[in-house]
Design an enzyme around this catalytic site. Structure first.
Site, PDB file in Angstrom:
ATOM      1  N   HIS A   1       0.843  -1.209   0.000  1.00  0.00           N
ATOM      2  CA  HIS A   1       0.000   0.000   0.000  1.00  0.00           C
ATOM      3  C   HIS A   1       0.875   1.254   0.000  1.00  0.00           C
ATOM      4  O   HIS A   1       0.611   2.203  -0.737  1.00  0.00           O
ATOM      5  CB  HIS A   1      -0.883   0.064   1.256  1.00  0.00           C
ATOM      6  CG  HIS A   1      -1.945  -0.980   1.355  1.00  0.00           C
ATOM      7  ND1 HIS A   1      -2.093  -1.780   2.460  1.00  0.00           N
ATOM      8  CD2 HIS A   1      -2.939  -1.343   0.494  1.00  0.00           C
ATOM      9  CE1 HIS A   1      -3.140  -2.590   2.290  1.00  0.00           C
ATOM     10  NE2 HIS A   1      -3.661  -2.358   1.107  1.00  0.00           N
TER      11      HIS A   1
ATOM     12  N   LYS B   1     -16.162  -7.803   2.637  1.00  0.00           N
ATOM     13  CA  LYS B   1     -15.153  -8.532   3.415  1.00  0.00           C
ATOM     14  C   LYS B   1     -15.688  -8.800   4.809  1.00  0.00           C
ATOM     15  O   LYS B   1     -16.507  -8.046   5.325  1.00  0.00           O
ATOM     16  CB  LYS B   1     -13.871  -7.700   3.521  1.00  0.00           C
ATOM     17  CG  LYS B   1     -13.085  -7.693   2.229  1.00  0.00           C
ATOM     18  CD  LYS B   1     -11.719  -7.107   2.434  1.00  0.00           C
ATOM     19  CE  LYS B   1     -10.934  -7.107   1.134  1.00  0.00           C
ATOM     20  NZ  LYS B   1      -9.695  -6.343   1.234  1.00  0.00           N
TER      21      LYS B   1
ATOM     22  N   ARG C   1      -2.385  -5.795  -8.413  1.00  0.00           N
ATOM     23  CA  ARG C   1      -1.378  -6.823  -8.172  1.00  0.00           C
ATOM     24  C   ARG C   1      -1.405  -7.899  -9.234  1.00  0.00           C
ATOM     25  O   ARG C   1      -0.547  -8.026 -10.040  1.00  0.00           O
ATOM     26  CB  ARG C   1      -1.633  -7.504  -6.817  1.00  0.00           C
ATOM     27  CG  ARG C   1      -1.017  -6.805  -5.655  1.00  0.00           C
ATOM     28  CD  ARG C   1      -1.647  -7.260  -4.377  1.00  0.00           C
ATOM     29  NE  ARG C   1      -3.066  -6.974  -4.389  1.00  0.00           N
ATOM     30  CZ  ARG C   1      -3.848  -7.026  -3.334  1.00  0.00           C
ATOM     31  NH1 ARG C   1      -3.357  -7.408  -2.185  1.00  0.00           N
ATOM     32  NH2 ARG C   1      -5.122  -6.729  -3.425  1.00  0.00           N
TER      33      ARG C   1
ATOM     34  N   SER D   1      -3.062  -7.433   3.057  1.00  0.00           N
ATOM     35  CA  SER D   1      -3.325  -7.341   4.496  1.00  0.00           C
ATOM     36  C   SER D   1      -3.595  -8.732   5.068  1.00  0.00           C
ATOM     37  O   SER D   1      -3.207  -9.029   6.203  1.00  0.00           O
ATOM     38  CB  SER D   1      -4.531  -6.434   4.752  1.00  0.00           C
ATOM     39  OG  SER D   1      -4.287  -5.145   4.244  1.00  0.00           O
TER      40      SER D   1
HETATM   41  P1  ADP Z   1      -9.821  -3.427  -0.557  1.00  0.00           P
HETATM   42  O1  ADP Z   1     -10.541  -3.691   0.692  1.00  0.00           O
HETATM   43  O2  ADP Z   1     -10.456  -2.444  -1.467  1.00  0.00           O
HETATM   44  O3  ADP Z   1      -9.339  -4.668  -1.278  1.00  0.00           O
HETATM   45  P2  ADP Z   1      -7.138  -3.053   0.359  1.00  0.00           P
HETATM   46  O4  ADP Z   1      -6.886  -2.380   1.643  1.00  0.00           O
HETATM   47  O5  ADP Z   1      -6.894  -4.510   0.297  1.00  0.00           O
HETATM   48  O6  ADP Z   1      -8.550  -2.649  -0.088  1.00  0.00           O
HETATM   49  O7  ADP Z   1      -6.264  -2.387  -0.776  1.00  0.00           O
HETATM   50  C1  ADP Z   1      -6.415  -1.044  -1.130  1.00  0.00           C
HETATM   51  C2  ADP Z   1      -5.766  -0.827  -2.484  1.00  0.00           C
HETATM   52  O8  ADP Z   1      -4.396  -1.171  -2.443  1.00  0.00           O
HETATM   53  C3  ADP Z   1      -6.374  -1.683  -3.589  1.00  0.00           C
HETATM   54  O9  ADP Z   1      -6.392  -0.912  -4.768  1.00  0.00           O
HETATM   55  C4  ADP Z   1      -5.411  -2.818  -3.733  1.00  0.00           C
HETATM   56  O10 ADP Z   1      -5.423  -3.361  -5.031  1.00  0.00           O
HETATM   57  C5  ADP Z   1      -4.099  -2.116  -3.451  1.00  0.00           C
HETATM   58  N1  ADP Z   1      -3.071  -3.017  -2.963  1.00  0.00           N
HETATM   59  C6  ADP Z   1      -3.145  -3.841  -1.903  1.00  0.00           C
HETATM   60  N2  ADP Z   1      -1.998  -4.543  -1.748  1.00  0.00           N
HETATM   61  C7  ADP Z   1      -1.175  -4.146  -2.755  1.00  0.00           C
HETATM   62  C8  ADP Z   1       0.151  -4.508  -3.169  1.00  0.00           C
HETATM   63  N3  ADP Z   1       0.845  -5.435  -2.515  1.00  0.00           N
HETATM   64  N4  ADP Z   1       0.670  -3.882  -4.248  1.00  0.00           N
HETATM   65  C9  ADP Z   1      -0.064  -2.967  -4.904  1.00  0.00           C
HETATM   66  N5  ADP Z   1      -1.307  -2.589  -4.586  1.00  0.00           N
HETATM   67  C10 ADP Z   1      -1.869  -3.166  -3.524  1.00  0.00           C
END
Ligand code: ADP
Length: 162
Positions: A18, A42, A92, A130
């Site tokens: 992130h 989720k 990703r 996460s």
């Molecule tokens: P959500 O609940 O929308 O999936 P996340 O907190 O998992 O939200 O992720 C927020 C944003 O960060 C999303 O656009 C997700 O694709 C991106 N993201 C999460 N992990 C990574 C990573 N390792 N590399 C690049 N982008 C990421």
């Protein structure tokens, strides 16, 4: 006029994947707002919105044009209210794509003047989410390579308390 972008997500908790996306967005826009949201698809989050915001704030304190907020409503309403020109998301793997594509089209319909911009993950963060942090941490594994150093101990403390 200053260009504002919004980086939305659950950030439960924030990872270095992130932070990589937020950092890159901060170079493209005058101001970036990282907004912690409630993802109804989720299961309930492990960390409270306040904790999630605190973890992000402590990880990005060196980025002067980034702020952190919480919103539990519709993202399209939030970006319009903030006067943002873009929603920045990280991509990703192929499996992210379908859902992100639907969300981008929906948000375009709801907020015509706001573009969704995808930043492709740097390869070293391809696998990182996460959920990986929570899984590894819950099983007593080392999460130092997954989360910012400033917050690692507090994340582990909270995981152990559960
Ligand atoms: P959500 O609940 O929308 O999936 P996340 O907190 O998992 O939200 O992720 C927020 C944003 O960060 C999303 O656009 C997700 O694709 C991106 N993201 C999460 N992990 C990574 C990573 N390792 N590399 C690049 N982008 C990421």
């Amino acid at each position: 006029m200053a260009s504002i972008a919004v980086c939305p997500g659950s950030f439960d908790p924030v990872t270095i994947g992130h932070i990589n996306i937020i950092t890159r967005a901060s170079k493209l826009f005058d101001k970036v707002i990282v907004v912690v949201m409630v993802n109804s698809r989720k299961n309930s989050a492990m960390f409270s919105p306040e904790e999630r915001m605190d973890f992000i704030r402590r990880s990005i304190s060196h980025l002067k044009n980034v702020e952190v907020d919480f919103y539990d409503g519709l993202l399209a309403d939030y970006v319009v209210r903030k006067g943002a020109v873009a929603i920045v998301k990280g991509l990703r793997v192929l499996s992210d794509y379908e859902d992100e594509f639907k969300q981008a089209l929906t948000n375009k319909r709801l907020a015509q003047n706001v573009e969704t911009i995808f930043l492709v993950t740097d390869t070293e963060y391809m696998f990182l989410s996460s959920s990986v942090v929570k899984e590894v941490g819950s099983l007593g594994g080392e999460i130092g390579d997954f989360v910012p150093p400033e917050i690692k101990d507090d994340i582990m403390k909270r995981i152990r308390e559960r």
